[in-house]
Design an enzyme around this catalytic site. Structure first.
Site, PDB file in Angstrom:
ATOM      1  N   ASP A 226      -2.277   7.924   5.585  1.00 57.01           N
ATOM      2  CA  ASP A 226      -2.274   6.479   5.341  1.00 57.01           C
ATOM      3  C   ASP A 226      -3.463   6.106   4.434  1.00 57.01           C
ATOM      4  O   ASP A 226      -3.681   6.777   3.440  1.00 57.01           O
ATOM      5  CB  ASP A 226      -2.299   5.740   6.697  1.00 57.01           C
ATOM      6  CG  ASP A 226      -1.922   4.273   6.564  1.00 57.01           C
ATOM      7  OD1 ASP A 226      -0.731   3.960   6.612  1.00 57.01           O
ATOM      8  OD2 ASP A 226      -2.839   3.441   6.382  1.00 57.01           O
ATOM      9  N   TYR A 372      -5.881  -4.086   2.376  1.00 62.51           N
ATOM     10  CA  TYR A 372      -4.713  -4.202   1.484  1.00 62.51           C
ATOM     11  C   TYR A 372      -5.032  -5.131   0.317  1.00 62.51           C
ATOM     12  O   TYR A 372      -4.673  -4.850  -0.823  1.00 62.51           O
ATOM     13  CB  TYR A 372      -3.490  -4.701   2.253  1.00 62.51           C
ATOM     14  CG  TYR A 372      -2.971  -3.679   3.232  1.00 62.51           C
ATOM     15  CD1 TYR A 372      -3.597  -3.490   4.463  1.00 62.51           C
ATOM     16  CD2 TYR A 372      -1.875  -2.884   2.927  1.00 62.51           C
ATOM     17  CE1 TYR A 372      -3.140  -2.542   5.365  1.00 62.51           C
ATOM     18  CE2 TYR A 372      -1.404  -1.933   3.820  1.00 62.51           C
ATOM     19  CZ  TYR A 372      -2.036  -1.761   5.031  1.00 62.51           C
ATOM     20  OH  TYR A 372      -1.591  -0.815   5.905  1.00 62.51           O
ATOM     21  N   HIS A 430       4.662   9.320  10.397  1.00 61.36           N
ATOM     22  CA  HIS A 430       3.473   8.831   9.695  1.00 61.36           C
ATOM     23  C   HIS A 430       2.155   9.205  10.365  1.00 61.36           C
ATOM     24  O   HIS A 430       1.136   9.292   9.708  1.00 61.36           O
ATOM     25  CB  HIS A 430       3.593   7.311   9.595  1.00 61.36           C
ATOM     26  CG  HIS A 430       2.553   6.655   8.769  1.00 61.36           C
ATOM     27  ND1 HIS A 430       2.467   6.830   7.408  1.00 61.36           N
ATOM     28  CD2 HIS A 430       1.526   5.831   9.100  1.00 61.36           C
ATOM     29  CE1 HIS A 430       1.444   6.116   6.942  1.00 61.36           C
ATOM     30  NE2 HIS A 430       0.857   5.506   7.946  1.00 61.36           N
TER      31      HIS A 430
END
Ligand SMILES: *[C@@H]1O[C@H](CO)[C@@H](O)[C@H](O)[C@H]1NC(C)=O
Ligand SMILES: *[C@@H]1O[C@H](CO)[C@@H](O)[C@H](O)[C@H]1NC(C)=O
Length: 460
Positions: A226, A372, A430
């Site tokens: 990630d 982000y 993930h």
């Protein structure tokens, strides 16, 4: 001049302009200079370079407040009939999770679990950075290799707990063992958050390089998934002399060339992609519509993290719903079709709530989501980190079948020019280390074993 000539000249001009516009997209951009900024409040001061012991010790007041909120949330909206997880976290599943939290989840016992590994804080560029540092107990006749493990969102340092014992214990047939450093990303868990804009993956890479230096490591291995995979990628580009090898469980390639290749190959996929990977790669329309379906959160967090953060910071049940929804779909796409979101197949509710607690206790969901915004800002995006390959640093990929996006073999070389290890796992998603600590650990050992056996000539 005849008309042919005009067409010819125009054609040349158009081709020239096209090449002029496309060329910079295809060439490798320069490695940006990343400044060592001061991220704490106020003006830079002399850094406190002590490494301080740290133990998690939550006050009774905070726990009382949590239980009050868990007991007093308003009734959830009833889910539509039979929709499983297709409208997001199903309230019937959430009720079970919250019930477990209220009645079975014992924080004081979990606190002991969390504190089983030595933890520390140290000030770097104005921020207190939290990390675990676990050394092997037995090292006789073995090389001890430093390994930095970097988590992502919505994960935390908690993801690595089950993998740490094997990483730090001598293994049969291995002549090395690891000494692991597991930091919390700034703005995550027990690390401070930046007080001004710009804490992007490159800035984090600088901080982690400084953390490793402070611990006395000038050469080390790095691993991440990630955001962790973006951070270790940046570190490999910026510090090829420090990184002995880089391992990632999210080797996602997103360069213009890779995308053009993917598009071209879609005309005759079986010529480019292994049989068992065709469905993961094509048709592109299905892949992109899946990404659209799953990445709304990303757009939100890349633009308005502080707005959604208000609600998530105020409500533990809202926070759990937001975070744990990702642990269903991102672990396995098909779990959306399950009443229980598939969670019991890989996790316990206690383990999942540990990770939610890292966010709740530190009130860090808003600062975590800001990553982000920083990574998708015009300034950072304009530096084209995606297009900067890891050149000489030996690289390894653990490629999980259920990862959100799949990069087939023929594009991996665009990002990892010295890819010496690529292993596929059918039953992993993930959160590799959290889901399958044994597979994860074995893959890291396999990769590092290959690197250690490489001939080491003098560097050019
Ligand atoms: C946690 O803090 C309290 C109050 O400061 C103290 O009494 C207690 O011993 C601490 N617990 C641990 C495990 O350090
Ligand atoms: C790929 O998908 C097609 C159509 O859904 C299916 O028939 C085929 O068995 C799949 N192949 C693999 C290797 O999963």
């Amino acid at each position: 001049m005849g008309s042919i000539n005009v067409t010819f000249v125009l054609g040349l001009v158009v081709a020239g302009l096209g090449a002029y516009m496309i060329y910079p997209m295809l060439s490798t951009p320069p490695v940006p200079k990343v400044e060592e900024k001061w991220w704490g409040a106020g003006k830079p001061t002399k850094e406190d370079t002590r490494i301080r012991d740290f133990k998690i010790n939550v006050s009774e007041d905070v726990l009382k407040d949590l239980h009050h909120r868990l007991a007093s949330h308003l009734p959830f909206q009833e889910p539509l009939e039979d929709v499983k997880q297709h409208y997001g976290m199903n309230a019937n599943l959430l009720k079970k999770i919250v019930d477990h939290w209220k009645t079975k989840y014992d924080w004081r016992e979990r606190e002991k679990f969390f504190n089983q590994y030595p933890q520390f804080k140290t000030q770097i560029q104005g921020l207190d950075i939290h990390f675990m540092h676990v050394k092997p107990k037995q090292t006789k006749g073995l090389k001890v290799l430093p390994l930095l493990l970097v988590h992502g969102w919505p994960g935390s340092f908690r993801e690595f707990y089950e993998a740490i014992p094997a990483l730090t214990t001598p293994q049969k047939d291995r002549d090395f063992v690891f000494e692991v450093v597991v930091p919390s990303i700034p703005g995550y868990g027990f690390s401070d958050a930046a007080v001004r804009p710009g804490m992007n993956p490159a800035a984090i890479g600088v901080i982690f390089k400084n953390l490793m230096s402070r611990l006395g490591f000038n050469k080390y291995y790095i691993q991440g998934g990630d955001w962790g995979s973006m951070i270790v990628h940046v570190m490999s580009v910026l510090y090829p002399d420090r990184v002995i090898g880089v391992h990632s469980n999210m080797c996602f390639v997103n360069t213009p060339i890779a995308n053009i290749k993917m598009f071209m190959a879609s005309i005759y996929p079986s010529f480019f992609v292994k049989e068992e990977h065709i469905n993961l790669t094509y048709p592109l329309s299905r892949i992109y519509s899946y990404l659209l379906l799953e990445t709304g959160y990303m757009h939100l967090q890349a633009t308005k993290p502080d707005t959604v953060g208000v609600a998530l910071r105020d409500s533990p049940v809202g926070l759990a719903a937001y975070i744990l929804e990702k642990f269903t779909t991102w672990t396995n796409k098909e779990w959306k079709d399950l009443e229980d979101g598939g969670l019991p197949k890989k996790y316990t509710l206690t383990n999942l709530l540990d990770n939610v607690m890292v966010y709740w206790l530190n009130r860090c969901i808003t600062t975590s989501m800001r990553l982000y915004s920083e990574a998708f800002s015009g300034e950072y995006y304009g530096q084209h980190w995606d297009r900067l390959p890891v050149k000489e640093v030996p690289s390894g990929c653990l490629r999980a079948r259920h990862e959100i996006a799949f990069s087939p073999d023929f594009v991996l070389g665009e990002k990892y020019e010295n890819l010496i290890h690529l292993e596929d796992y059918d039953n992993v998603g993930h959160f590799a280390a959290y889901e399958e600590p044994d597979l994860f650990t074995k893959d890291v050992y396999n990769f590092v074993d290959k690197v250690e056996k490489l001939p080491r000539g003098p560097k050019k």
